[in-house]
Design an enzyme around this catalytic site. Structure first.
Site, mmCIF file in Angstrom:
data_model
loop_
_atom_site.group_PDB
_atom_site.id
_atom_site.type_symbol
_atom_site.label_atom_id
_atom_site.label_comp_id
_atom_site.label_asym_id
_atom_site.label_seq_id
_atom_site.Cartn_x
_atom_site.Cartn_y
_atom_site.Cartn_z
ATOM 1 N N ASP A 245 22.462 6.460 -78.005
ATOM 2 C CA ASP A 245 23.485 5.550 -77.479
ATOM 3 C C ASP A 245 22.827 4.408 -76.708
ATOM 4 O O ASP A 245 21.694 4.528 -76.250
ATOM 5 C CB ASP A 245 24.403 6.293 -76.487
ATOM 6 N N MET A 246 23.565 3.323 -76.530
ATOM 7 C CA MET A 246 23.050 2.231 -75.693
ATOM 8 C C MET A 246 23.802 2.242 -74.364
ATOM 9 O O MET A 246 25.024 2.312 -74.348
ATOM 10 C CB MET A 246 23.214 0.882 -76.399
ATOM 11 N N ARG B 238 24.486 1.579 -85.022
ATOM 12 C CA ARG B 238 25.917 1.568 -84.689
ATOM 13 C C ARG B 238 26.178 0.267 -83.929
ATOM 14 O O ARG B 238 25.437 -0.075 -83.011
ATOM 15 C CB ARG B 238 26.245 2.764 -83.799
ATOM 16 N N LYS C 162 36.782 -11.669 -73.843
ATOM 17 C CA LYS C 162 36.926 -10.737 -74.957
ATOM 18 C C LYS C 162 36.876 -11.440 -76.318
ATOM 19 O O LYS C 162 36.309 -10.914 -77.276
ATOM 20 C CB LYS C 162 38.242 -9.971 -74.781
#
Ligand SMILES: Cc1cc2nc3c(=O)[nH]c(=O)nc-3n(C[C@H](O)[C@H](O)[C@H](O)COP(=O)(O)OP(=O)(O)OC[C@H]3O[C@@H](n4cnc5c(N)ncnc54)[C@H](O)[C@@H]3O)c2cc1C
Length: 299
Positions: free
Chosen positions: A125-126, A176, A193
């Site tokens: 994961d990051m 991912r 966003k």
């Protein structure tokens, strides 16, 4: 606001005590490997793939970090023995990254080696932006040592991600792509966003065109449909990408995509250290926090 509140000791106390009962269990499979195995089997039975992770991060004790790695080796074996269509995701700060890069590398190498031996796969994961350099270096080091059963994550909200992707593409990486879940300063990440979404689409197209394997991790239907159109128009085979979503988030969309013939993987965490994970899920969608508060009011 929610991500800031997550650091408040009072909020932590109340949520840690009542969070699971009040609705957190929608996002977390349970506290033990057995709980996770049950949830993963249910997902597999519905035609969905899965990955799992033992929740935890920020371990600063060497013995504890080694114990976490040993737990992950056991988990890899258990998933293979149970013949589940499920792989493993982990966080390097859970494996001691804050103690030093070499310590984390040795710990994760042991897990990836076992995954390679068992025809399994590990996703790194990051985490927060200060860990990105070390995470990408460790990923490269694993690949250069001949281990291929490993992938990592890139976050669209970081300005640096486009050059990071370009430099990784020659490795034919398994990546991912996510929008990004942490509170980051405007000098490292897009505050708006709409800019994050636009960056996600640009990165997605580069990744899909790049020859590696792409895990499109989002619940954003417009982006998902864009990915499908792009893959069709550019004759990118379904075997070169998959969709990923979180356990408890948009379950019907997960099933609909699987019914259309796409691989869908549901990220399904477990473990007693669920507090920061749950707070990030609430931060992504304030309605989730309202859902918990309503349950609290109902007693
Ligand atoms: C499989 C997977 C792995 C991930 N790994 C990482 C990682 O390693 N590092 C990292 O920084 N981030 C990670 N994330 C989190 C990611 O960065 C985003 O914070 C998260 O996915 C929300 O963004 P979105 O792409 O779904 O889009 P958004 O634009 O935030 O959401 C799109 C729509 O999805 C729905 N939705 C989104 N989030 C939720 C939620 N929590 N509850 C209910 N509905 C929701 C809403 O309907 C929303 O309108 C991961 C996400 C997934 C799915």
């Amino acid at each position: 606001m929610i991500l800031t509140a997550a650091d408040n000791p009072q909020v932590r106390r109340v949520v840690s005590k009542h969070g699971m009962r009040l609705g957190g269990s929608r996002f977390v499979a349970g506290e033990t490997i057995d709980d996770a195995v049950r949830a993963l089997r249910e997902l597999n039975d519905k035609g969905l793939y899965a990955n799992t992770t033992m929740l935890g991060e920020g371990v600063r004790d060497e013995g504890e970090a080694r114990a976490v790695a040993a737990h992950y080796v056991t988990l890899v074996d258990r998933l293979a023995d149970e013949e589940l269509r499920a792989n493993v995701a982990l966080k390097l700060t859970h494996l001691g990254l804050e103690l030093g890069e070499d310590a984390a590398y040795e710990n994760v190498r042991a897990v990836v080696q076992r995954a390679q031996d068992r025809a399994a796969f590990i996703r790194i994961d990051m985490e927060q932006s200060p860990f990105v350099d070390a995470t990408l270096r460790i990923y490269r080091r694993l690949r250069e040592s001949g281990l291929d059963a490993v992938g990592t994550v890139l976050q669209a909200y970081l300005y640096r991600t486009e050059p990071d992707l370009e430099s990784l593409l020659p490795l034919q990486p398994n990546l991912r792509l996510v929008k990004g879940a942490y509170l980051e300063a405007p000098d490292v990440a897009y505050p708006k966003k709409t800019d994050v979404d636009a960056a996600y689409v640009r990165l997605l197209e580069t990744m899909l065109g790049g020859g590696g394997y792409t895990a499109i991790a989002t619940h954003d239907e417009a982006i998902i449909e864009h990915a499908i159109r792009f893959a069709t128009e550019h004759a990118i085979a379904n075997e070169r990408f998959e969709f990923q979503m979180l356990y408890g988030v948009r379950p019907q969309l997960q099933l609909d995509l699987a019914a259309r013939g796409y691989k869908v993987l549901v990220a399904t965490p477990y473990g007693p250290e669920w507090y920061p994970y749950l707070m990030r899920r609430l931060g992504e969608r304030p309605a989730n926090a309202l859902f918990l508060l309503r349950n609290l009011a109902r007693g």
